[in-house]
Structure formats: structure tokens, C-alpha cells
Write an enzyme that holds these catalytic residues in place. Structure first.
Site, PDB file in Angstrom:
ATOM      1  N   SER A   1       0.610  -1.162   0.252  1.00  0.00           N
ATOM      2  CA  SER A   1      -0.567   0.495  -0.254  1.00  0.00           C
ATOM      3  C   SER A   1       0.351   1.560  -0.251  1.00  0.00           C
ATOM      4  CB  SER A   1      -0.843  -0.260   1.292  1.00  0.00           C
ATOM      5  OG  SER A   1      -1.810  -0.721   1.536  1.00  0.00           O
TER       6      SER A   1
ATOM      7  N   HIS B   1       1.429   4.388   4.027  1.00  0.00           N
ATOM      8  CA  HIS B   1       0.493   5.300   3.127  1.00  0.00           C
ATOM      9  C   HIS B   1       1.204   6.305   3.171  1.00  0.00           C
ATOM     10  CE1 HIS B   1      -3.275   2.318   3.201  1.00  0.00           C
ATOM     11  NE2 HIS B   1      -2.221   1.425   3.591  1.00  0.00           N
TER      12      HIS B   1
END
Length: 278
Positions: free
Chosen positions: A197, A254
Site C-alpha cells: 500500500s 501510506h
């Protein structure tokens, strides 16, 4: 890509020409400059051949753009011209298998060494094992986690690989993976994490900045995708995923990946400007 091959009016649809060039192995990108479309290639020799094909395009000798007619051909071509992206997806699938079926394998790829003890697991940092700075990106916890990440790696990674080449994608991925992993370690030390991610958000930031400053068809993401990805980032940071039973999210990875992607785009664009002498 530092050689200008041709200029065309903004009103001219160059999709047929761009598709033809891609199918015949011409790496290129199209940007807007001074109210015109500019097609860039790698060398003066390629530029001359591209100008020849452009004349064919103007005379109607090239096949016209048709998404339906080219979808199957495009799918096979994407696999051939996106080897690094494909390897990243395959390694993510392998990492998910290790996570599900092999504690030793997970321990080898994780940032921390995992040792089972009587009441759970003991996590230990392993100085000198530098591969652990990157390899947690291949660990995935569950089918949903793997599917979501693999699809986005394929969608975004191949765009960068097509536009800037396999080596560039490899270097960018290494930087994004290490940066996002270290961000997560700093924010939640002593906790397991994994997944692509952070790299994906780095790809997103990289593509958005390039498309903003130097537009090219390969980086033309639908606005809905960008909005969805940023909205999902906010949802995860707000903790709604845990309320929905989806588990904890590596939010620092992230954000770290996104920041690294923005930085990588800025640096590459600056280097391009220096190389072009502008």
C-alpha cells in the site's frame, strides 16, 4: 526522453499515432507546451522515424484508434512491456502465501524477526539484514489485502514502467518501499506490518505530479481514481476500517509512500529540466 519529435495542435487526436508507436516499440510521451501537443522520444534517430509515421498518420495510412479492436492485443502487450510490474505482483502473491502458511518465511521477509514463544511471538530487530528494509512490502494478510494491492500495483506500476522504463520503476519502487516501511517503523515501533500500500500511494503521488506538470497519456488517471484513493487514505486514518472489522491499517506507510512519491516526481522532473537545459 529529451528529444522533441513533433508538435501538433491541441485539437488533434493523437491516440492512433500513440498506439501505433507503442505497438512498434517506440517509447514516447506527449505533453502540452506553449499551446501545442509535443511528442517526445529518446533520440534524434527515433524522432526522424516518428516524424515519418506522423506523416503517414496525417495521410490516413495508420489504423484508427479503436478500444474494442485493440483490447486483447493491448492486454498481451502490457505483460510483455511491464516485466517489473508483473514480478512485483507475483512476489506479492508469493508473500501472501508465506504469510498464510509459513511462519519462517514471514519472519524472513518481515522487518522484525518473528520467534514463537509460549504466550505469543517475540519480535526482534535484526541489524545487518538490510533486505528487511524493503521486503515487508510483499507480505499480505488475507485475500482482500492481496487482491486490492495487486490490482493497484498492476494499474499504476505499469503506467510508470511504460512511460519511464523498467529500471526507473525498479529504482522508484525500492525507494518507495524503504521509505514507507521506515515511516511505519518510526510511527509504530515493535509492530508487524506488511503490504504494497505504501508503494501504491507513492506511485499515485508520482503519477499525479508528473501529470500536473508534464501531462502525458500514460499518466492520465481518471479523477475518480485519484479522489477514491485519497478518500480511502482519510477513511483509514480516521479508523473506520477497524470499526468495519478490516483490521489495523499501516497509515504511516501510506503517508510515507505518498510523500516519497511526490518527492521522487519532483526530483525526476527537476533532473529532466536540467538535462534539457531549461
Amino acid at each position: 526522453m529529451a528529444e522533441e519529435a513533433l508538435r501538433a495542435p491541441l485539437s488533434q487526436d493523437l491516440r492512433s499515432l500513440s498506439l501505433f508507436l507503442s505497438e512498434h516499440g517506440y517509447r514516447h510521451h506527449i505533453s502540452e507546451l506553449q499551446g501545442e501537443q509535443v511528442l517526445w522520444v529518446e533520440s534524434p534517430e527515433i524522432a526522424e522515424r516518428v516524424r515519418h509515421h506522423y506523416r503517414q498518420f496525417l495521410s490516413g495510412e495508420l489504423p484508427q484508434f479503436s478500444p474494442q479492436a485493440t483490447s486483447l492485443k493491448g492486454a498481451s502487450r502490457n505483460v510483455l512491456v511491464s516485466p517489473v510490474t508483473l514480478v512485483l505482483v507475483v512476489l506479492s502473491i508469493a508473500g501472501a502465501g508465506l504469510t498464510a502458511f509459513s511462519l519462517e518465511g514471514s519472519s524472513l521477509l518481515s522487518y522484525y524477526s518473528i520467534e514463537p514463544v509460549q504466550q505469543g511471538y517475540l519480535l526482534s530487530a535484526m541489524p545487518g539484514e538490510y533486505w528487511r528494509l524493503f521486503t515487508p512490502v510483499f507480505l499480505h494478510y488475507g485475500l482482500l489485502h492481496l487482491t486490492f494491492n495487486a490490482l493497484w500495483v498492476w494499474e499504476l506500476g505499469r503506467r510508470i514502467e511504460f512511460q519511464h522504463g523498467s529500471l526507473s520503476l525498479l529504482v522508484i519502487t525500492l525507494a518507495l518501499g524503504i521509505g514507507s516501511n521506515l515511516a511505519q517503523v518510526w510511527y509504530t515501533p515493535g509492530q508487524l506490518f506488511g503490504g504494497m500500500s505504501g508503494v501504491i500511494y507513492g506511485y499515485l503521488g508520482y503519477i499525479v505530479v508528473w501529470q500536473w506538470l508534464l501531462p502525458t497519456p500514460a499518466f492520465a488517471l481518471p479523477k475518480g481514481i485519484v479522489i477514491f484513493m485519497l478518500a480511502w487514505l482519510v477513511i483509514c486514518m480516521a479508523g473506520f476500517t477497524e470499526l468495519l472489522g478490516l483490521g489495523a491499517i499501516a497509515n504511516a506507510a501510506h503517508l510515507g509512500g505518498l510523500a516519497m512519491g511526490l518527492l521522487a516526481a519532483g526530483l525526476t522532473l527537476f533532473w529532466r529540466r536540467v538535462a534539457l537545459g531549461r
